[in-house]
Design a protein around this motif. Structure first.
Motif, short mmCIF file in Angstrom:
data_model
loop_
_atom_site.label_atom_id
_atom_site.label_comp_id
_atom_site.label_asym_id
_atom_site.label_seq_id
_atom_site.Cartn_x
_atom_site.Cartn_y
_atom_site.Cartn_z
N ALA A 149 -2.43 3.42 4.00
CA ALA A 149 -3.80 3.27 4.47
C ALA A 149 -3.98 2.01 5.32
O ALA A 149 -5.10 1.73 5.76
N PRO B 148 -9.35 -0.21 5.61
CA PRO B 148 -8.23 0.74 5.53
C PRO B 148 -8.65 2.12 6.02
O PRO B 148 -9.84 2.40 6.15
N CYS C 45 -7.07 5.52 1.78
CA CYS C 45 -7.26 4.45 0.78
C CYS C 45 -7.90 5.03 -0.48
O CYS C 45 -8.86 5.80 -0.42
N THR C 46 -7.34 4.65 -1.62
CA THR C 46 -7.88 5.15 -2.90
C THR C 46 -8.50 4.03 -3.73
O THR C 46 -8.70 4.19 -4.94
N LEU C 47 -8.77 2.89 -3.12
CA LEU C 47 -9.39 1.74 -3.80
C LEU C 47 -8.51 1.21 -4.93
O LEU C 47 -9.04 0.67 -5.91
N GLY D 211 -6.63 -1.30 -5.08
CA GLY D 211 -6.78 -2.76 -5.21
C GLY D 211 -5.49 -3.55 -5.09
O GLY D 211 -5.52 -4.78 -5.13
N TYR E 219 -0.31 4.19 -0.17
CA TYR E 219 -1.09 5.32 0.34
C TYR E 219 -1.14 5.33 1.87
O TYR E 219 -1.95 6.04 2.46
N CYS F 28 -3.64 -4.21 -2.58
CA CYS F 28 -3.60 -5.09 -1.41
C CYS F 28 -4.43 -6.36 -1.63
O CYS F 28 -4.11 -7.42 -1.07
N CYS G 57 0.84 -1.21 0.00
CA CYS G 57 0.00 0.00 0.00
C CYS G 57 0.87 1.25 0.00
O CYS G 57 1.53 1.56 0.98
S1 SF4 Z 1 -6.85 -0.52 -1.94
FE1 SF4 Z 1 -5.42 -1.40 -0.46
S2 SF4 Z 1 -3.40 -0.94 -1.28
FE2 SF4 Z 1 -4.85 0.43 -2.31
S3 SF4 Z 1 -4.88 2.29 -1.10
FE3 SF4 Z 1 -6.53 1.02 -0.34
S4 SF4 Z 1 -5.65 -0.10 1.35
FE4 SF4 Z 1 -3.93 0.71 0.17
#
Ligand code: SF4
Ligand code: SF4
Length: 430
Positions: free
Chosen positions: A367, A378, A382-384, A386, A365, A388, A363
């Motif tokens: 998060a 998270p 978190c910016t989604l 994906g 970010y 992780c 990650c």
């Molecule tokens: S989707 Fe997972 S890897 Fe991506 S920013 Fe959110 S927590 Fe971090």
């Protein structure tokens, strides 16, 4: 199996060429080549396009028959011919869409479905832009009038291919980065060409600074031109904070900077980012209130943008995490906060989680702390993206959308975000 569909597309190409829709005619000539890309989505897309083609024949036959009736001319033979062409096109569509044909083309049906959706949603959105927006948004039109249709086909095919790659867990993370960086390269190449006098590559010929903070500060200072605000809010409504991991033209720079370290570190500073955001908005309001001219305002904006690049070069590189996006950029803050209005979330099944921290190791970010993981979600940054999800050895992380299964939520998210990416690739320029 492909002979009839190829003939049907040739007939459609001839029709569009006759009525001077040459871009569409060339698109019809190229579509059969899709069938050589032996993926299931190509038969679904080609077959569905032929169904639409049969509607074109029906509408054309109806229009021509009406004209002949108006002039008192016989029309039965015309209707018979057009009806036969329409039925032939429908038959060709059936040849492609029947189960036997689909089974000849390998591929996971779910992935094929996603690619097909992305193809048609991209084509639909870009067609609306082509037909309804007075400004020539599509680049091909600017050099070859009417050839925007060809660009629409190419971008829709591109979107379908990207969707399949991102749907595949093995290639998701790599392709997200690849296509995001591609978007940034296309965006800034157009800007550089525009600066060198090729103003067809600029949106309107008016230059703006490519600093994300100006999405909010620009309209406050000017008092008009809210286009980017609406575009940003539109993406937030559709895909929440994913603007900052898939669509922003500067975020990819921060990503590249952070990847100078193999494993991400951890850096969050919500308070600093909040203060910077308040400062940027306050300065924009003051500049407007005091009637400060565009030149000093532009210099200030450029300094802010360059300072952001400095943050990337110094802090993001050193920490291996996206410090610019998580601690500096006001739009990043808006994206994270307003993104909560959107129902997409990342969730962690704490029952299956072993707290191995493999997810936190990817990650960028910041998060995912141990507390976030134990809480099953998270944190704000978190910016989604994906990343992780694909790195969790226990498969306990997934996309969440109310009333949908985790897999369906992921598919929906991919369809929306890849469609937006393909549209942005076609129309995003300064
Ligand atoms: S989707 Fe997972 S890897 Fe991506 S920013 Fe959110 S927590 Fe971090
Ligand atoms: S935080 Fe700012 S620069 Fe980073 S991706 Fe989001 S909008 Fe772009």
């Amino acid at each position: 199996m492909v002979t009839f569909p190829i003939l049907a597309f040739l007939l459609l190409a001839a029709h569009f060429s006759r009525i001077n829709y040459n871009g569409l005619a060339i698109a019809c000539l190229l579509i059969p080549f899709l069938l050589f890309h032996r993926k299931r989505w190509t038969v679904l897309v080609s077959g569905t396009l032929l169904v639409m083609g049969s509607l074109v024949w029906a509408a054309t036959g109806y229009r021509l028959a009406l004209t002949r009736i108006q002039y008192g001319l016989p029309y039965h033979r015309l209707l018979a011919i057009m009806g036969a062409v329409m039925l032939f096109t429908l038959f060709s569509a059936w040849v492609l869409l029947r189960r036997k044909s689909r089974e000849r083309y390998p591929g996971d049906p779910a992935s094929a479905g996603i690619s097909t959706w992305v193809f048609f949603l991209t084509a639909l959105a870009l067609s609306m832009i082509q037909l309804k927006v007075p400004l020539n948004m599509l680049l091909f039109n600017r050099f070859l009038p009417g050839f925007g249709w060809l660009e629409i086909l190419l971008l829709s095919v591109y979107g379908a291919i990207v969707a399949a790659r991102i749907h595949d867990y093995k290639t998701q993370a790599k392709w997200r980065i690849r296509v995001w960086h591609l978007f940034t390269i296309v965006f800034f190449t157009q800007l550089i060409l525009g600066l060198f006098g090729f103003d067809s590559f600029l949106m309107t010929g008016n230059l703006h600074l490519p600093v994300p903070a100006l999405i909010a500060a620009g309209p406050i200072y000017r008092g008009h031109d809210f286009f980017m605000v609406f575009l940003f809010l539109g993406t937030i409504i559709l895909v929440g904070p994913a603007w900052c991991s898939q669509l922003c033209y500067i975020g990819a720079w921060d990503d590249a900077a952070s990847r100078s370290k193999k494993a991400p570190g951890y850096y969050r500073n919500d308070r600093v980012r909040m203060m910077i955001t308040v400062l940027v908005i306050a300065v924009a309001i003051l500049l407007r209130l005091f009637g400060v001219g565009w030149f000093p305002a532009t210099i200030l904006a450029a300094i802010f943008g360059l300072a952001g690049v400095g943050v990337m070069l110094i802090f993001s590189r050193k920490k291996g995490t996206m410090v610019h996006c998580t601690a500096y950029c006001p739009i990043g803050l808006f994206s994270n906060v307003l993104g909560k209005l959107n129902p997409f979330r990342i969730r962690i099944d704490t029952g299956g989680c072993t707290s191995c921290m493999a997810c936190a190791q990817v990650c960028r970010y910041s998060a995912l702390t141990l507390e976030d993981i134990q809480a099953g979600k998270p944190s704000l940054t978190c910016t989604l993206c994906g990343d992780c999800i694909t790195d969790c050895p226990q498969n306990t992380i997934h996309y969440h959308f109310p009333c949908l299964s985790a897999e369906t939520a992921r598919k929906l998210f991919i369809v929306l975000v890849v469609t937006l990416h393909a549209i942005f690739l076609g129309v995003a320029r300064i």
